[in-house]
Design a protein around this motif. Structure first.
Motif, mmCIF file in Angstrom:
data_model
loop_
_atom_site.group_PDB
_atom_site.id
_atom_site.type_symbol
_atom_site.label_atom_id
_atom_site.label_comp_id
_atom_site.label_asym_id
_atom_site.label_seq_id
_atom_site.Cartn_x
_atom_site.Cartn_y
_atom_site.Cartn_z
ATOM 1 N N ILE A 147 -9.898 8.670 14.493
ATOM 2 C CA ILE A 147 -9.935 7.446 14.964
ATOM 3 C C ILE A 147 -11.410 7.103 15.483
ATOM 4 O O ILE A 147 -12.159 5.954 15.288
ATOM 5 N N SER A 151 -14.208 4.486 14.285
ATOM 6 C CA SER A 151 -14.811 3.449 14.944
ATOM 7 C C SER A 151 -16.418 3.311 15.185
ATOM 8 O O SER A 151 -17.082 2.228 15.119
ATOM 9 N N SER A 154 -17.410 1.732 11.890
ATOM 10 C CA SER A 154 -17.554 0.448 11.851
ATOM 11 C C SER A 154 -18.619 -0.317 12.812
ATOM 12 O O SER A 154 -18.905 -1.174 12.217
ATOM 13 N N PHE A 173 -11.234 2.194 2.352
ATOM 14 C CA PHE A 173 -9.723 2.130 1.792
ATOM 15 C C PHE A 173 -9.601 2.977 0.640
ATOM 16 O O PHE A 173 -10.661 3.144 -0.346
ATOM 17 N N PHE A 249 -2.025 11.048 4.335
ATOM 18 C CA PHE A 249 -0.747 11.852 4.266
ATOM 19 C C PHE A 249 -0.545 12.380 2.886
ATOM 20 O O PHE A 249 0.442 13.001 2.748
ATOM 21 N N PHE A 295 0.824 -4.094 -9.851
ATOM 22 C CA PHE A 295 0.075 -3.839 -8.739
ATOM 23 C C PHE A 295 -1.411 -2.933 -8.976
ATOM 24 O O PHE A 295 -1.212 -2.314 -9.902
ATOM 25 N N ASP A 296 -2.371 -3.059 -8.156
ATOM 26 C CA ASP A 296 -3.207 -1.802 -8.857
ATOM 27 C C ASP A 296 -3.671 -1.070 -7.366
ATOM 28 O O ASP A 296 -3.768 0.079 -7.527
ATOM 29 N N THR A 297 -3.799 -1.523 -6.146
ATOM 30 C CA THR A 297 -4.245 -0.693 -5.027
ATOM 31 C C THR A 297 -3.258 -0.276 -4.159
ATOM 32 O O THR A 297 -3.366 0.327 -3.095
ATOM 33 N N ALA A 298 -1.936 -0.587 -4.464
ATOM 34 C CA ALA A 298 -0.812 -0.565 -3.846
ATOM 35 C C ALA A 298 -0.342 1.084 -3.593
ATOM 36 O O ALA A 298 0.485 1.342 -2.709
ATOM 37 N N ILE A 301 -0.912 2.662 -0.390
ATOM 38 C CA ILE A 301 -0.221 2.286 0.793
ATOM 39 C C ILE A 301 1.028 2.873 0.831
ATOM 40 O O ILE A 301 1.575 3.351 1.735
ATOM 41 N N ILE A 302 1.649 2.982 -0.492
ATOM 42 C CA ILE A 302 3.014 3.479 -0.555
ATOM 43 C C ILE A 302 3.018 5.052 -0.191
ATOM 44 O O ILE A 302 3.877 5.565 0.513
ATOM 45 N N GLU A 304 0.908 6.403 1.749
ATOM 46 C CA GLU A 304 0.750 6.555 3.168
ATOM 47 C C GLU A 304 2.159 6.346 3.905
ATOM 48 O O GLU A 304 2.259 7.077 4.739
ATOM 49 N N PHE A 305 2.966 5.478 3.589
ATOM 50 C CA PHE A 305 4.295 5.117 4.088
ATOM 51 C C PHE A 305 5.420 6.248 3.859
ATOM 52 O O PHE A 305 5.718 6.787 4.832
ATOM 53 N N ALA B 154 1.482 0.512 7.408
ATOM 54 C CA ALA B 154 1.654 0.557 5.916
ATOM 55 C C ALA B 154 2.607 -0.434 5.430
ATOM 56 O O ALA B 154 2.293 -1.299 4.530
ATOM 57 N N TYR B 161 -0.871 -7.203 1.139
ATOM 58 C CA TYR B 161 -1.483 -7.100 -0.096
ATOM 59 C C TYR B 161 -0.739 -7.856 -1.259
ATOM 60 O O TYR B 161 -1.371 -8.357 -2.181
#
Lengths: 321, 323
Positions: A147, A151, A154, A173, A249, A295-298, A301-302, A304-305, B154, B161
């Motif tokens: 983290i 920070s 950014s 990302f 993850f 979808f393309d960038t999902a 995200i999936i 990670e979930f 997420a 998204y």
């Protein structure tokens, strides 16, 4: 073929190989409109990129878990990925936007890797070898380091001029659809070198799984081995992060799955299983999302979930025991 | 009562910071300018429409987030939790996103309430998950909390998204006071109400922090007290999120530092935490405005850097005391 050779790990590897092959074929052929002379090289580059990422993430995670002797830590949870992005940002920050242009040279990539290895090795050897600390503290410290790195990134990005800021914004990302294919050849060469080293060290890794004290008793030069492993991990993380960005993850997901599927912790089975699983996840997942759901960038995200859920499950199960 | 003069000094220092904050910015505002320009002059208008609301919202957001962190730490009985690290803030964000998608026309107050309800649900989910954790494991609780935040985050990014809201999500996530104007921050007064409620119920929370049996023996309803605490935390988080965005680690760092300096009697620490939270946020915001004048660095970024460094220090410190 006698029946004896079809032990569980071998069977798992065969099935995984078939699945990986199927996902690769699907990725290359599904929904292809237009001439093959265009489709094959275009998708082929992407495919090589995805395989490269899967390979390095799987390998680095398993090695890291062996080095730290636990199944919950992964390099990305310990902030390796963010460290790499921080390094890239710092280069641009201190040397201006000109260094971004030269980001596309292999020499630059090599330089980044060397600095990364130095940093990461120093930081993590301090954490692991010279300080006996509790596991939860380590994980938490790693996460907070991550983290903190983000920070600072950014913060630096805000201090730069807007052009540089826009170029760098994507580095936050993970995206599997925009694999950076500039360094493919170079990255594959690096991977080949690391792989040869890994294959030669497999027996040592197996001894390390017996725990630190046992490994030392059995004649392993502990500090040197661990340092070598951390260097390899740094290289692999640098390769995968440079190509797709930080993925928290993903490594945990494939390493945990590989261990539970293979059912023992021999590296000659676990390493290939993890690599194959990573390829299936990335190539298969990308195919399903791109061709079926559009979808393309999902995908990141999936992943990670799912990985987050696996992580909580692992932590709780460990504590319950 | 020797602490009272110190507290007053701290309050005066915070006030001075706030006054400094009034006169820092791109548009030139000086005392002389304000008086010579009269009530309709540009400096006075800038002061009333932009600077005063901004400074007030800094004070309010800082103190209410710090208090929310303190209440959470006492209710969960863990030093290392705060709304941002257990999924409360992320759940509020998810609620805010969903209500923006499904009912974009609702007034901001209603959206805030939905976010607060989600925040409450997320907090209860976290409490359910950690129920199986052995209470002696101090570090596991924030660890699971951070992961849970990540999972909820997420889900939020996935929805954002799918519906093309990723840019707005990034804007909401990052704490930023540059957009605060008159008429756009008044919700934050609810945060002040929450802080006052926390002060009023301070002793109950301290008792509840001792555990369920102890609380019941003293004739206090444990579940009611817990729920009250979590409601205070959820509303504060939702209000700050909807008005200015996420201010990372604030609720974690401020109460911990205060507990190192002042101790753990909640009745005494609440004012300290409120004042220091406000002072810290005002100082960070001034820093963000000055570093790259005339551009601004959002406060979320400034606090993120400082907060994570202090959090690391607190973590590496525990081992010496806990061993």
């Amino acid at each position: 073929m006698s029946r004896r050779t079809w032990t569980r790990p071998v069977l798992v590897l065969v099935i995984l190989s078939l699945l990986a092959l199927v996902s690769i074929v699907c990725f290359m052929t599904l929904g292809a409109k237009g001439s093959w002379s265009f489709v094959i090289p275009f998708r082929g580059r992407k495919l090589l990129g995805l395989i490269l990422v899967g390979y390095s993430v799987a390998l680095s995670t398993v090695l890291f878990q062996t080095a730290t002797n636990n199944r919950i830590l992964t390099p990305s949870i310990m902030g390796f990925d963010s460290l790499y992005v921080l390094l890239q940002t710092s280069l641009v920050f201190f040397f201006g936007i000109g260094s971004l242009i030269s980001l596309n040279s292999d020499l630059h990539f090599l330089l980044e890797m060397v600095v990364m290895i130095g940093f990461a090795s120093a930081l993590f050897s301090w954490l692991f070898v010279w300080q006996e600390r509790s596991l939860h503290l380590l994980v938490l410290v790693g996460i907070v380091f991550g983290i903190m790195f983000r920070s600072v990134i950014s913060f630096m990005q805000r201090l730069m001029d807007p052009n540089a800021f826009n170029v760098l914004q994507d580095s936050f990302f993970a995206s599997f659809s925009r694999v950076d294919t500039d360094h493919l050849l170079f990255a594959y060469a690096v991977l080949a070198v690391v792989t040869i080293a890994v294959i030669r060290m497999i027996p040592v890794f197996d001894v390390l799984t017996l725990g630190r004290a046992n490994a030392i008793n059995l004649g392993v030069n502990y500090k040197r081995t661990i340092t070598a492993m951390l260097i390899m991990v740094s290289v692999l993380v640098a390769v995968s992060t440079a190509l797709v960005g930080p993925v928290t993850f993903f490594g945990l997901l494939v390493a945990s799955l590989a261990h539970s599927l293979v059912g023992n912790s021999k590296h000659k089975y676990v390493l290939p299983a993890a690599v194959l699983l990573a390829v299936i996840c990335l190539v298969g997942g990308q195919t399903v999302l791109e061709r079926i759901f559009e979808f393309d960038t999902a995908l990141s995200i999936i992943i990670e979930f799912l990985g987050g859920i696996v992580f909580i499950f692992l932590v709780l199960r460990r504590t319950a025991r | 009562m020797r602490a009272l003069p110190l507290l007053i000094i701290a309050g005066v220092a915070t006030l001075l910071l706030a006054i400094a904050s009034l006169f820092i910015g791109v548009s030139d505002v000086t005392l002389a300018g304000v008086f010579s320009g009269g009530p309709e002059g540009r400096p006075m208008q800038v002061l009333l429409i932009s600077r005063v609301p901004r400074t007030l919202s800094l004070l309010l957001a800082g103190s209410s987030m710090a208090i929310a962190g303190l209440v959470m730490q006492i209710v969960v009985r863990n030093r290392f939790v705060e709304p941002g690290t257990v999924g409360t803030t992320e759940s509020a964000l998810l609620g805010f996103l969903l209500v923006t998608l499904l009912a974009p026309g609702w007034p901001i107050m209603a959206k805030m309430m939905v976010a607060a309800l989600f925040a409450l649900a997320g907090t209860f989910l976290f409490l359910r998950v950690i129920r199986s954790v052995p209470p002696r494991d101090v570090l596991l609780v924030p660890l699971i909390g951070i992961m849970l935040s990540g999972i909820i985050g997420a889900v939020t990014s996935f929805f954002a998204y799918r519906f093309g809201l990723l840019p707005s999500l990034l804007a909401w996530e990052l704490g930023d006071f540059s957009g605060v104007l008159r008429g756009r921050y008044e919700l934050l007064w609810i945060g002040l109400v929450c802080a006052v409620a926390a002060y009023w119920a301070a002793d109950r929370f301290t008792v509840a922090g001792m555990g369920e049996d102890f609380t019941t023996n003293l004739g206090l309803n444990y579940n009611q007290t817990m729920t009250l605490g979590l409601i205070i935390v959820s509303i504060s988080s939702a209000v700050v999120l909807v008005s200015v965005g996420i201010i990372p680690f604030l609720g974690l760092v401020v109460p911990n530092v205060i507990s190192l300096l002042v101790g753990d009697n909640m009745r005494r620490t609440v004012p300290w935490v409120a004042v220091s939270g406000a002072a810290f946020v005002v100082a960070c915001d001034i820093l963000g405005r000055v570093i790259r004048y005339p551009y601004e660095i959002p406060i979320g970024v400034v606090v993120g850097v400082i907060g994570s460094v202090i959090f690391l220090y607190l973590l590496l410190r525990t081992r010496r005391s806990a061993a």
